[in-house]
Design an enzyme around this catalytic site. Structure first.
Site, PDB file in Angstrom:
ATOM      1  N   GLU A  31       0.815  -1.223   0.000  1.00 55.73           N
ATOM      2  CA  GLU A  31       0.000   0.000   0.000  1.00 55.73           C
ATOM      3  C   GLU A  31       0.847   1.271   0.000  1.00 55.73           C
ATOM      4  O   GLU A  31       0.400   2.324  -0.463  1.00 55.73           O
ATOM      5  CB  GLU A  31      -0.968  -0.001   1.179  1.00 55.73           C
ATOM      6  CG  GLU A  31      -2.105  -1.023   1.051  1.00 55.73           C
ATOM      7  CD  GLU A  31      -1.736  -2.419   1.535  1.00 55.73           C
ATOM      8  OE1 GLU A  31      -0.546  -2.665   1.821  1.00 55.73           O
ATOM      9  OE2 GLU A  31      -2.635  -3.277   1.623  1.00 55.73           O
ATOM     10  N   PHE A  42     -10.712  -7.710  14.442  1.00 61.67           N
ATOM     11  CA  PHE A  42      -9.723  -8.141  13.460  1.00 61.67           C
ATOM     12  C   PHE A  42      -9.478  -7.035  12.431  1.00 61.67           C
ATOM     13  O   PHE A  42     -10.418  -6.499  11.858  1.00 61.67           O
ATOM     14  CB  PHE A  42     -10.207  -9.425  12.757  1.00 61.67           C
ATOM     15  CG  PHE A  42      -9.258  -9.913  11.713  1.00 61.67           C
ATOM     16  CD1 PHE A  42      -7.977 -10.352  12.064  1.00 61.67           C
ATOM     17  CD2 PHE A  42      -9.612  -9.915  10.368  1.00 61.67           C
ATOM     18  CE1 PHE A  42      -7.090 -10.788  11.089  1.00 61.67           C
ATOM     19  CE2 PHE A  42      -8.728 -10.350   9.391  1.00 61.67           C
ATOM     20  CZ  PHE A  42      -7.463 -10.786   9.751  1.00 61.67           C
ATOM     21  N   GLN A  43      -8.214  -6.696  12.259  1.00 60.41           N
ATOM     22  CA  GLN A  43      -7.779  -5.662  11.304  1.00 60.41           C
ATOM     23  C   GLN A  43      -8.402  -4.299  11.582  1.00 60.41           C
ATOM     24  O   GLN A  43      -8.706  -3.536  10.659  1.00 60.41           O
ATOM     25  CB  GLN A  43      -8.040  -6.102   9.861  1.00 60.41           C
ATOM     26  CG  GLN A  43      -7.188  -7.330   9.503  1.00 60.41           C
ATOM     27  CD  GLN A  43      -7.078  -7.601   8.032  1.00 60.41           C
ATOM     28  OE1 GLN A  43      -8.017  -7.364   7.280  1.00 60.41           O
ATOM     29  NE2 GLN A  43      -5.935  -8.122   7.606  1.00 60.41           N
ATOM     30  N   LYS A 102     -17.233  -0.926   6.832  1.00 62.78           N
ATOM     31  CA  LYS A 102     -17.746  -1.934   5.896  1.00 62.78           C
ATOM     32  C   LYS A 102     -19.265  -1.846   5.772  1.00 62.78           C
ATOM     33  O   LYS A 102     -19.819  -1.984   4.678  1.00 62.78           O
ATOM     34  CB  LYS A 102     -17.320  -3.327   6.379  1.00 62.78           C
ATOM     35  CG  LYS A 102     -17.506  -4.400   5.332  1.00 62.78           C
ATOM     36  CD  LYS A 102     -16.845  -5.707   5.757  1.00 62.78           C
ATOM     37  CE  LYS A 102     -16.924  -6.734   4.633  1.00 62.78           C
ATOM     38  NZ  LYS A 102     -16.248  -7.986   4.986  1.00 62.78           N
ATOM     39  N   MET A 150      24.078   9.119   0.699  1.00 62.77           N
ATOM     40  CA  MET A 150      23.970  10.399   1.381  1.00 62.77           C
ATOM     41  C   MET A 150      24.352  10.281   2.856  1.00 62.77           C
ATOM     42  O   MET A 150      24.995  11.172   3.421  1.00 62.77           O
ATOM     43  CB  MET A 150      22.554  10.961   1.233  1.00 62.77           C
ATOM     44  CG  MET A 150      22.383  12.369   1.762  1.00 62.77           C
ATOM     45  SD  MET A 150      23.499  13.526   0.939  1.00 62.77           S
ATOM     46  CE  MET A 150      22.395  14.283  -0.249  1.00 62.77           C
TER      47      MET A 150
HETATM   48  C1  TPP Z   1      12.539   5.726   4.427  1.00 61.13           C
HETATM   49  C2  TPP Z   1      13.839   6.399   4.703  1.00 61.13           C
HETATM   50  N1  TPP Z   1      14.729   5.821   5.533  1.00 61.13           N
HETATM   51  C3  TPP Z   1      15.920   6.428   5.774  1.00 61.13           C
HETATM   52  C4  TPP Z   1      16.224   7.624   5.191  1.00 61.13           C
HETATM   53  C5  TPP Z   1      17.544   8.314   5.488  1.00 61.13           C
HETATM   54  N2  TPP Z   1      18.350   8.446   4.259  1.00 61.13           N
HETATM   55  C6  TPP Z   1      18.399   9.572   3.533  1.00 61.13           C
HETATM   56  S1  TPP Z   1      19.349   9.442   2.177  1.00 61.13           S
HETATM   57  C7  TPP Z   1      19.763   7.873   2.565  1.00 61.13           C
HETATM   58  C8  TPP Z   1      20.683   7.080   1.698  1.00 61.13           C
HETATM   59  C9  TPP Z   1      20.118   6.766   0.365  1.00 61.13           C
HETATM   60  O1  TPP Z   1      20.918   5.805  -0.249  1.00 61.13           O
HETATM   61  P1  TPP Z   1      20.662   5.363  -1.722  1.00 61.13           P
HETATM   62  O2  TPP Z   1      19.231   5.043  -1.921  1.00 61.13           O
HETATM   63  O3  TPP Z   1      21.608   4.292  -2.092  1.00 61.13           O
HETATM   64  O4  TPP Z   1      20.944   6.689  -2.559  1.00 61.13           O
HETATM   65  P2  TPP Z   1      22.288   7.551  -2.682  1.00 61.13           P
HETATM   66  O5  TPP Z   1      22.338   8.506  -1.547  1.00 61.13           O
HETATM   67  O6  TPP Z   1      23.435   6.591  -2.658  1.00 61.13           O
HETATM   68  O7  TPP Z   1      22.157   8.253  -3.993  1.00 61.13           O
HETATM   69  C10 TPP Z   1      19.135   7.458   3.752  1.00 61.13           C
HETATM   70  C11 TPP Z   1      19.316   6.139   4.375  1.00 61.13           C
HETATM   71  C12 TPP Z   1      15.245   8.199   4.366  1.00 61.13           C
HETATM   72  N3  TPP Z   1      15.419   9.384   3.791  1.00 61.13           N
HETATM   73  N4  TPP Z   1      14.096   7.567   4.117  1.00 61.13           N
END
Ligand code: TPP
Length: 582
Positions: free
Chosen positions: A57, A119-120, A169, A488
Site C-alpha cells: 500500500e 480483526f484488522q 464496511k 547520502m
Molecule cells: C525511508 C527512509 N529511511 C531512511 C532515510 C535516510 N536516508 C536519507 S538518504 C539515505 C541514503 C540513500 O541511499 P541510496 O538510496 O543508495 O541513494 P544515494 O544517496 O546513494 O544516492 C538514507 C538512508 C530516508 N530518507 N528515508
C-alpha cells in the site's frame, strides 16, 4: 461540488463511493484489496475507473501522489482497514509535507466493532491526524458520496494536501436511504481543514503597494521560487515579473521547473546543496521576494544569519507559513497567481545590471571545476548520468527521483524548464518513493517519457512494484545509481562522523537479473560512453526498462551547507577535477 443529491440514485455505499469518484473525473486509482474494502472492490468493474494493483500500500500512496504531481489533479489511493491503512502512512506523510492533493480511501471494520480491537481494526483517522489536511470516519452509507466530494474539494483547495476518508464496511454495504444526506462529518478534531481553505482576509491594496515600493527601491533583489509556483500555475507571471524588474531567481528543490532553468535569470537551486552563487546571492541580497515557498531549514541554514540585510516579501497561500521561520516585512497571503496579477501593474521596469553581472561572474568561477566539464579518466560519476540524461532527453522527460545523493545530483544537473517535470519527495525525504511515484506519474505524463532515478538503497525499498509495471503494462525507464552505499548517509559519516561507515555499505541484487526475473529488459552501464546506448535501448522498448549505473562509490555532493550552518558557509566543490571521489 455540484450540489446534486445522488442518494436517490445510488443503491449502496460502495456504489456511492465510485459515483463520487466518477463525478470527480477520476480516471485511475491505485490500491490493494482486503476484507473491509471488499464491497467497494466488488462493484468496481461497473465503473469507468482503472485500478492499478500495487504490491504494497505504500506503493499505492506514492503512485497516487506521483499522479497528482504530474497531472495537477487529485490522486486516489485505496486500502483496506488495519495493515492496509497503516501501510499508507508514509505515503500520506509524504503528500502532506509536499502539499500534494491525494484522497486516501480506507476500509474500516463494521461500525458496531469500532473500538473493540476487532480483526484488522486500526484507528486510522487517529493515526493520521497530524499528517493529513483533514480526515473523516464515515459510518453511514448516506455520508459516503457527500463526504468524498468534500474530501476532493478540500484536498485541492487552498494549500493542497492529503485527505483520508475511512469508510466502515457497513457503510459500504448498506443501502443509502433515499433522503438528502446530512453533512455528517465525523472528524475527531477541530478542523485543521481551515488551513487549506481560501484565506479569510483579502489581500490589501496597501500591502501590494508596500511590496511594489520595496521592489522599486531594491538594488540587489532575489526571487525565491518555490513549489507554489508549480501548484498555482504561475510560471508565466513569475517570468513577467523577473523580466520586467531584471531580478535573478533562486529555486527550491520543489520549485525546480516552476521557472525555466535555462532562462538567463535562473540561478539554480538554493539551500543545503544549492550552488554557491545562489546562496551567496541570497545572503548579499537587500530584498528577498519569496514566492510560494516556506523557508524550510534545508533552504535557510542558520536562521539567525539568514539574509540578514534583506527586506522580505512573502507571497504564500497558507497563513500558517508566514512569519513561521523567517520574519517578513510584507506578507501577501493568497493565491500566487492572483497576487502576481495584481502586483505586476504596480511595478515599474527596472535594471540591475551590476548585480546580475556580479552573480554571473561568481557562477563562471565554478564551471571549470565542475565534474561534467572536466576529463574523467574513464570513471563514471553520477553527475555524468544526470547531465547526459538531460542532454539525451533534451530536458523533456518527466524525472522522478528517490532520496539521497542522486536526488541532489539530479537537481543540480538535469535542467528543468517545465513545471511538473520533476517529481521528488522534498519535505519528508522518503526513500522508496521513486518507483511507485514514477508509475503514478506515467499515467499523467501521457506522451512524455518518464525516467525514474533511484539509489541502490532506496530502490530496494519498493522494488516489488516492478511487478506492478508488468501486470499493468506500465512503461517507465528506471535508472539505478548504484554506488554500493547508502550514499547520502555515507557522505555525512565521511564529513561529520570521522569517516566511520556504520550500516551504510549495502549489498544489492544483480539489478539486471532482477529485471529479467520480472520479464523486463535491463542493462548495466559502467562507463560514460555507454550512457547513450542505454538510453536508446530503454526508449526502444515499450516495457519498463532497468538501467543499473555503477558509479563512483565514494563521490560526494557539493557544494554543501552543513545542517544548521550559515547559508554562506558552505563546503565548496573540490578544486581537483575528480568530483568528490577519492
Ligand atoms: C525511508 C527512509 N529511511 C531512511 C532515510 C535516510 N536516508 C536519507 S538518504 C539515505 C541514503 C540513500 O541511499 P541510496 O538510496 O543508495 O541513494 P544515494 O544517496 O546513494 O544516492 C538514507 C538512508 C530516508 N530518507 N528515508
Amino acid at each position: 461540488m455540484d450540489g446534486s443529491d445522488p442518494s436517490t440514485e445510488v443503491k449502496r455505499g460502495a456504489e456511492a463511493m465510485w459515483e463520487a469518484l466518477v463525478a470527480e473525473g477520476v480516471e485511475v486509482v491505485f490500491g490493494y484489496p482486503g476484507g473491509c474494502i471488499m464491497p467497494a472492490y466488488d462493484v468496481m468493474p461497473r465503473y469507468p475507473v482503472r485500478h492499478i494493483l500495487c504490491r504494497h500500500e505504500q506503493g499505492a500512496a506514492h503512485m497516487a501522489d506521483g499522479y497528482a504531481r504530474v497531472s495537477g489533479k487529485v490522486g486516489v489511493a485505496i486500502a483496506t482497514s488495519g495493515p492496509g491503512a497503516t501501510n499508507l502512512v508514509t505515503g500520506i506523510a509524504t503528500a502532506m509535507l509536499d502539499s500534494i492533493p491525494v484522497v486516501f480511501i480506507t476500509g474500516q471494520v463494521p461500525s458496531k466493532f469500532i473500538g473493540t480491537d476487532a480483526f484488522q481494526e486500526t484507528d486510522i483517522t487517529g493515526v493520521t491526524i497530524p499528517i493529513t489536511k483533514h480526515n473523516y470516519l464515515v459510518t453511514r452509507a448516506e455520508e459516503v458520496y457527500p463526504i468524498l466530494r468534500e474530501a476532493f474539494e478540500l484536498a485541492r483547495s487552498g494549500r493542497p494536501g492529503p485527505v483520508v476518508v475511512d469508510i466502515t464496511k457497513d457503510a459500504l454495504q448498506n443501502v443509502c436511504a433515499p433522503v438528502a444526506p446530512k453533512p455528517a462529518t465525523s472528524s475527531k478534531r477541530p478542523s485543521r481543514a481551515k488551513r487549506g481553505l481560501a484565506p479569510s482576509k483579502p489581500i490589501s491594496e496597501h500591502d501590494l503597494d508596500r511590496a511594489a515600493a520595496l521592489i522599486a527601491s531594491a538594488q540587489r533583489p532575489v526571487i525565491l521560487a518555490g513549489h507554489g509556483i508549480v501548484r498555482s500555475g504561475s510560471t508565466e507571471l513569475v517570468t513577467q515579473l523577473v523580466e520586467k524588474c531584471d531580478i535573478p531567481v533562486g529555486l527550491t528543490l520543489l520549485g525546480l521547473g516552476g521557472f525555466p532553468a535555462t532562462h538567463p535569470h535562473a540561478l539554480g537551486m538554493m539551500g543545503m546543496h544549492g550552488e554557491a552563487w545562489v546562496n551567496q546571492a541570497i545572503q548579499e541580497a537587500d530584498l528577498l521576494i519569496a514566492l510560494g515557498m516556506r523557508f524550510d531549514d534545508r533552504v535557510t541554514g542558520n536562521l539567525a544569519t539568514y539574509a540578514k540585510n534583506a527586506k522580505k516579501i512573502h507571497v504564500e497561500i497558507d497563513p500558517a507559513e508566514v512569519d513561521k521561520n523567517v520574519r517578513v516585512d510584507v506578507a501577501l497571503i493568497g493565491d500566487l497567481k492572483e497576487v502576481l496579477e495584481r502586483l505586476l501593474p504596480r511595478v515599474a521596469d527596472k535594471k540591475h545590471a551590476a548585480w546580475n553581472a556580479a552573480l554571473g561572474a561568481k557562477r563562471a568561477e565554478v564551471a571549470p571545476i565542475d565534474i561534467v566539464n572536466t576529463p574523467h579518466d574513464g570513471r563514471l560519476f553520477a553527475a555524468h548520468v544526470m547531465h547526459d540524461l538531460y542532454r539525451l532527453t533534451e530536458g523533456k522527460a518527466v524525472v522522478v527521483t528517490d532520496v539521497g545523493q542522486h536526488q541532489m545530483w539530479e537537481a543540480q544537473y538535469y535542467k528543468h524548464d517545465h513545471p511538473r517535470g520533476l517529481v521528488t519527495s522534498g519535505g519528508l525525504g522518503t526513500m522508496g518513493f521513486a518507483l511507485p511515484a514514477g508509475i503514478g506519474a506515467a499515467f499523467a505524463a501521457k506522451e512524455k517519457e518518464v525516467w525514474i532515478i533511484a539509489g541502490d538503497g532506496g530502490f530496494q525499498m519498493t522494488a516489488a512494484e516492478l511487478s506492478t509495471c508488468v501486470q499493468d503494462g506500465i512503461k517507465v525507464n528506471v535508472a539505478i545509481i548504484n554506488n554500493g552505499y547508502l550514499g547520502m548517509v555515507r557522505q555525512w559519516q565521511e564529513l561529520f562522523y570521522g569517516g566511520r561507515y556504520v550500516a551504510t555499505p549495502i549489498v544489492s541484487p544483480d539489478f539486471v537479473k532482477l529485471a529479467d526475473a520480472h520479464g523486463l529488459p535491463g542493462m548495466r552501464v559502467t562507463k560514460r560512453e555507454e550512457i547513450p546506448a542505454a538510453v536508446a535501448a530503454a526508449r526502444a522498448t515499450d516495457k519498463t526498462f532497468v538501467v543499473e549505473f555503477r558509479v563512483e562509490a565514494e563521490d560526494a555532493v557539493y557544494p554543501m551547507v552543513p545542517a544548521g550552518a550559515d547559508l554562506h558557509d558552505m563546503i565548496r566543490r573540490p578544486s581537483k577535477n575528480n568530483g568528490g571521489a577519492k
